[in-house]
Write a protein that holds these residues in place. Structure first.
Motif, short mmCIF file in Angstrom:
data_model
loop_
_atom_site.label_atom_id
_atom_site.label_comp_id
_atom_site.label_asym_id
_atom_site.label_seq_id
_atom_site.Cartn_x
_atom_site.Cartn_y
_atom_site.Cartn_z
N ALA A 3 0.79 -1.23 0.00
CA ALA A 3 0.00 0.00 0.00
C ALA A 3 0.82 1.28 0.00
CB ALA A 3 -0.93 0.00 1.21
N CYS A 4 2.02 1.26 0.58
CA CYS A 4 2.74 2.50 0.88
C CYS A 4 4.05 2.63 0.11
CB CYS A 4 3.05 2.57 2.38
SG CYS A 4 1.61 2.37 3.43
N CYS A 5 4.26 3.79 -0.48
CA CYS A 5 5.51 4.07 -1.21
C CYS A 5 6.71 3.95 -0.29
CB CYS A 5 5.45 5.46 -1.81
SG CYS A 5 4.12 5.67 -3.02
N ALA A 6 6.61 4.50 0.91
CA ALA A 6 7.74 4.48 1.85
C ALA A 6 8.10 3.06 2.27
CB ALA A 6 7.43 5.33 3.08
N CYS A 7 7.15 2.14 2.12
CA CYS A 7 7.37 0.75 2.52
C CYS A 7 7.72 -0.14 1.33
CB CYS A 7 6.12 0.21 3.21
SG CYS A 7 5.62 1.11 4.68
N GLY A 8 7.88 0.45 0.15
CA GLY A 8 8.25 -0.32 -1.02
C GLY A 8 7.10 -0.67 -1.93
N GLY A 9 5.90 -0.19 -1.61
CA GLY A 9 4.74 -0.46 -2.45
C GLY A 9 4.20 0.82 -3.07
N GLY A 10 2.90 0.97 -3.05
CA GLY A 10 2.26 2.14 -3.64
C GLY A 10 1.98 1.92 -5.11
N LEU A 11 1.37 2.91 -5.70
CA LEU A 11 1.02 2.87 -7.12
C LEU A 11 2.09 3.65 -7.87
CD1 LEU A 11 -2.76 3.66 -6.60
CD2 LEU A 11 -1.70 1.42 -6.86
N ILE A 12 2.90 2.93 -8.64
CA ILE A 12 4.06 3.53 -9.29
C ILE A 12 3.76 3.71 -10.78
CG2 ILE A 12 6.50 3.24 -9.83
CD1 ILE A 12 6.64 1.50 -7.26
N ALA A 13 4.07 4.91 -11.27
CA ALA A 13 3.87 5.21 -12.69
C ALA A 13 5.00 6.12 -13.17
CB ALA A 13 2.52 5.91 -12.88
N PRO A 14 5.33 6.02 -14.45
CA PRO A 14 6.33 6.94 -14.98
C PRO A 14 5.83 8.38 -14.90
CG PRO A 14 5.84 5.21 -16.56
CD PRO A 14 4.86 5.09 -15.45
N THR A 15 6.71 9.33 -14.65
CA THR A 15 6.34 10.74 -14.66
C THR A 15 6.02 11.13 -16.10
OG1 THR A 15 7.82 11.20 -12.83
CG2 THR A 15 7.14 13.08 -14.14
N PRO A 16 4.83 11.69 -16.33
CA PRO A 16 4.52 12.11 -17.70
C PRO A 16 5.45 13.26 -18.13
CG PRO A 16 2.77 12.74 -16.18
CD PRO A 16 3.78 11.96 -15.39
N VAL A 17 5.74 13.31 -19.41
CA VAL A 17 6.62 14.35 -19.92
C VAL A 17 5.99 15.04 -21.12
CG1 VAL A 17 8.77 13.29 -19.13
CG2 VAL A 17 7.88 12.75 -21.39
N ASP A 18 6.44 16.25 -21.38
CA ASP A 18 6.05 17.02 -22.55
C ASP A 18 7.30 17.22 -23.38
OD1 ASP A 18 4.57 18.82 -24.24
OD2 ASP A 18 5.58 20.47 -23.20
N PHE A 19 7.21 16.94 -24.66
CA PHE A 19 8.35 17.15 -25.54
C PHE A 19 8.19 18.50 -26.24
CE2 PHE A 19 8.30 12.58 -25.02
CZ PHE A 19 9.64 12.32 -24.77
N PRO A 20 9.07 19.47 -25.93
CA PRO A 20 8.91 20.81 -26.48
C PRO A 20 9.01 20.88 -28.00
CG PRO A 20 10.91 20.67 -25.15
CD PRO A 20 10.21 19.37 -25.04
N ILE A 21 9.54 19.85 -28.65
CA ILE A 21 9.67 19.89 -30.10
C ILE A 21 8.43 19.35 -30.80
CG2 ILE A 21 12.18 19.75 -30.05
CD1 ILE A 21 11.88 16.80 -30.93
N ALA A 22 7.43 18.92 -30.05
CA ALA A 22 6.25 18.29 -30.64
C ALA A 22 5.55 19.20 -31.65
CB ALA A 22 5.28 17.87 -29.55
N ASP A 23 5.58 20.51 -31.44
CA ASP A 23 4.89 21.43 -32.34
C ASP A 23 5.86 22.15 -33.29
OD1 ASP A 23 2.43 20.84 -31.15
OD2 ASP A 23 2.78 22.32 -29.57
N MET A 24 7.10 21.72 -33.35
CA MET A 24 8.09 22.38 -34.20
C MET A 24 8.23 21.66 -35.54
SD MET A 24 11.08 23.06 -31.36
CE MET A 24 12.23 23.76 -32.53
#
Length: 104
Positions: free
Chosen positions: A50-71
């Motif tokens: 259940a807990c991140c501090a205990c080695g669990g939790g819900l883990i997901a990649p940090t979403p990112v924005d690519f600044p070149i997407a509109d170039m």
């Protein structure tokens, strides 16, 4: 790759301690549950699940924005931009916030 971790919402142990309590009381730290015999499930869920501090939790990649997407890029163009982490769907300032008066 950076990851975000969220504790299981509403989880407590049998003593009504939340994941934050377990971390604050140093029962769990740095993703480790120090005493496996104390990793007792409550309502079927262990602190180490259940807990991140205990080695669990819900883990997901940090979403990112690519600044070149509109170039528009041309062949062999060098690009030195890096992805930017996106930590919120929207960002705003509360009325009266001093940052809102800063001119950029």
């Amino acid at each position: 790759q950076r990851r975000t971790c969220d504790d299981l919402v509403g989880w407590t142990d049998a003593q009504r301690r939340t994941c934050g309590d377990l971390e604050a009381q140093k029962i769990c730290a740095a993703g480790q549950f120090p005493a496996p015999d104390a990793d007792v499930p409550f309502k079927g869920v262990r602190p180490s699940v259940a807990c991140c501090a205990c080695g669990g939790g819900l883990i997901a990649p940090t979403p990112v924005d690519f600044p070149i997407a509109d170039m528009a890029l041309h062949n062999a163009q060098e690009v030195s931009l890096l992805p930017r982490p996106v930590t919120s769907d929207s960002v705003g300032l509360e009325i009266g916030c001093p940052i809102g008066r800063v001119k950029f």
